[in-house]
Design a protein around this motif. Structure first.
Motif, PDB file in Angstrom:
ATOM      1  N   ILE A   2       0.847  -1.185   0.000  1.00  0.00           N
ATOM      2  CA  ILE A   2       0.000   0.000   0.000  1.00  0.00           C
ATOM      3  C   ILE A   2       0.890   1.244   0.000  1.00  0.00           C
ATOM      4  O   ILE A   2       1.772   1.398   0.854  1.00  0.00           O
ATOM      5  N   TYR A  16      -7.891   8.693  -5.232  1.00  0.00           N
ATOM      6  CA  TYR A  16      -7.439   7.354  -4.857  1.00  0.00           C
ATOM      7  C   TYR A  16      -8.578   6.352  -4.991  1.00  0.00           C
ATOM      8  O   TYR A  16      -8.413   5.263  -5.574  1.00  0.00           O
ATOM      9  N   LEU A  17      -9.741   6.679  -4.450  1.00  0.00           N
ATOM     10  CA  LEU A  17     -10.877   5.763  -4.487  1.00  0.00           C
ATOM     11  C   LEU A  17     -11.332   5.502  -5.919  1.00  0.00           C
ATOM     12  O   LEU A  17     -11.656   4.369  -6.291  1.00  0.00           O
ATOM     13  N   LYS A  20      -9.129   3.108  -7.606  1.00  0.00           N
ATOM     14  CA  LYS A  20      -9.265   1.745  -7.088  1.00  0.00           C
ATOM     15  C   LYS A  20     -10.620   1.124  -7.415  1.00  0.00           C
ATOM     16  O   LYS A  20     -10.913   0.017  -6.964  1.00  0.00           O
ATOM     17  N   GLN A  83     -15.507  -6.910  -2.899  1.00  0.00           N
ATOM     18  CA  GLN A  83     -14.610  -5.907  -3.465  1.00  0.00           C
ATOM     19  C   GLN A  83     -14.613  -4.622  -2.651  1.00  0.00           C
ATOM     20  O   GLN A  83     -13.561  -4.007  -2.427  1.00  0.00           O
ATOM     21  N   LEU A  87     -11.516  -2.897  -0.746  1.00  0.00           N
ATOM     22  CA  LEU A  87     -11.146  -1.513  -1.010  1.00  0.00           C
ATOM     23  C   LEU A  87     -11.129  -0.699   0.288  1.00  0.00           C
ATOM     24  O   LEU A  87     -10.221   0.109   0.506  1.00  0.00           O
ATOM     25  N   GLU A  90      -7.894  -1.532   2.131  1.00  0.00           N
ATOM     26  CA  GLU A  90      -6.718  -0.919   1.509  1.00  0.00           C
ATOM     27  C   GLU A  90      -6.725   0.602   1.679  1.00  0.00           C
ATOM     28  O   GLU A  90      -5.676   1.219   1.910  1.00  0.00           O
ATOM     29  N   PHE A  91      -7.895   1.193   1.565  1.00  0.00           N
ATOM     30  CA  PHE A  91      -8.035   2.637   1.743  1.00  0.00           C
ATOM     31  C   PHE A  91      -7.647   3.044   3.165  1.00  0.00           C
ATOM     32  O   PHE A  91      -6.968   4.055   3.383  1.00  0.00           O
ATOM     33  N   TRP A  94      -3.944   2.966   3.429  1.00  0.00           N
ATOM     34  CA  TRP A  94      -3.406   4.110   2.686  1.00  0.00           C
ATOM     35  C   TRP A  94      -3.471   5.364   3.550  1.00  0.00           C
ATOM     36  O   TRP A  94      -2.496   6.122   3.650  1.00  0.00           O
TER      37      TRP A  94
END
Length: 299
Positions: A2, A16-17, A20, A83, A87, A90-91, A94
């Motif tokens: 990440i 970013y979103l 992704k 999914q 996300l 991971e977000f 980040w």
């Protein structure tokens, strides 16, 4: 691995979103949420929370059918929720790499409460709630408005979306909010409340406030209410964390097999793909009995 944010602002977060796979996103300040320890209060999950970032992915239009199928359940529910959860995770990492504490919220099926307000011989009245109210977060962050179908209706995709959210300590510029629960949007008046008229469960007699029992049952006129309620109580028993665990593992919470109110919404620009997007837009008794495996109604 990440990566680390180049900067910490609303534009960078949304970029970013989007990169992704999120189709839409919005941000709400903590001030938009009640401080009441309810499932609408982000402080329950993070006392230092400053903002809630809500985002969504759209369901492929042809997968948003009002009828159950293996493909629609897989790609309209299971896959999207998995999914979105990935996300969100991971977000959060980040944001953490940028020095901000962040907590991802489940993208659905995190039911922690099942209450029975009315039992047979009257028609059952039940209410379910999740660990964090994603609909509320979506509305107060300006992502969409609650429509007559009780779902968040976004500008381009109608209610053909799946929601997720991350609570964070990051200082971000918030988006203009919509009011929650004060009145229905003007586009519902213009539509003529199609979703309420075609609901096979007649679960939308009070537009914007679905009857959970009728919605779950889909065709309450074809089943014994006592048997249905007992079945729901068997599935929905346990402490909040146990109940949520069963739901999140899909052991007692298969995807809802009816999406009629979603597919009826004219706010969904996907309807422009075809003047007659679905072969049928209403349930016949035989359709329901076959799909839900309930016994034929005895005369």
């Amino acid at each position: 691995m990440i990566e680390k944010p180049e900067r910490m602002d609303a534009a960078c977060v949304k970029e970013y979103l989007r990169g992704k796979g999120a189709d839409i996103s919005s941000i709400a300040s903590i001030d938009q949420f009640p401080s009441d320890q309810s499932n609408r209060d982000p402080r329950v999950f993070m006392r230092r929370a400053k903002n809630v970032v809500t985002f969504a992915r759209r369901v492929a239009f042809a997968s948003a059918t009002p009828y159950p199928s293996v493909a629609s359940l897989q790609f309209g529910d299971f896959t999207l929720e998995a999914q979105l959860n990935e996300l969100a995770y991971e977000f959060s990492l980040w944001l953490e790499n940028g020095g901000e504490m962040s907590a991802p919220m489940p993208a659905g099926r995190d039911v922690v409460s099942f209450t029975v307000d009315q039992a047979p011989p009257e028609e059952p009245k039940v209410h379910m709630s999740g660990s964090f109210d994603l609909r509320y977060a979506a509305v107060v962050s300006g992502l969409g408005q609650i429509g007559a179908n009780g779902l968040v209706i976004s500008e381009h995709y109608g209610s053909r979306i799946r929601l997720c959210a991350v609570i964070t300590t990051a200082e971000l510029e918030s988006d203009p909010p919509y009011p929650f629960g004060e009145s229905l949007p003007e586009f519902c008046d213009s539509c003529g409340y199609r979703c309420t008229k075609v609901c096979p469960a007649t679960a939308l007699s009070k537009p914007g406030h679905p009857d959970h029992y009728r919605c779950l049952t889909i065709r309450p006129d074809l089943v014994n209410p006592q048997e249905v309620l007992e079945s729901l109580q068997r599935d929905m028993r346990g402490s909040p964390i146990i109940l949520a665990a069963k739901q999140l593992s899909y052991t007692t919470s298969p995807p809802h097999t009816c999406a009629t109110c979603t597919t009826q919404c004219p706010m969904d620009q996907g309807r422009a793909l075809s003047s007659d997007p679905f072969s049928r837009e209403g349930w016949a008794d035989s359709d329901f009995v076959k799909a839900a495996a309930f016994p034929e109604k005895q005369e």
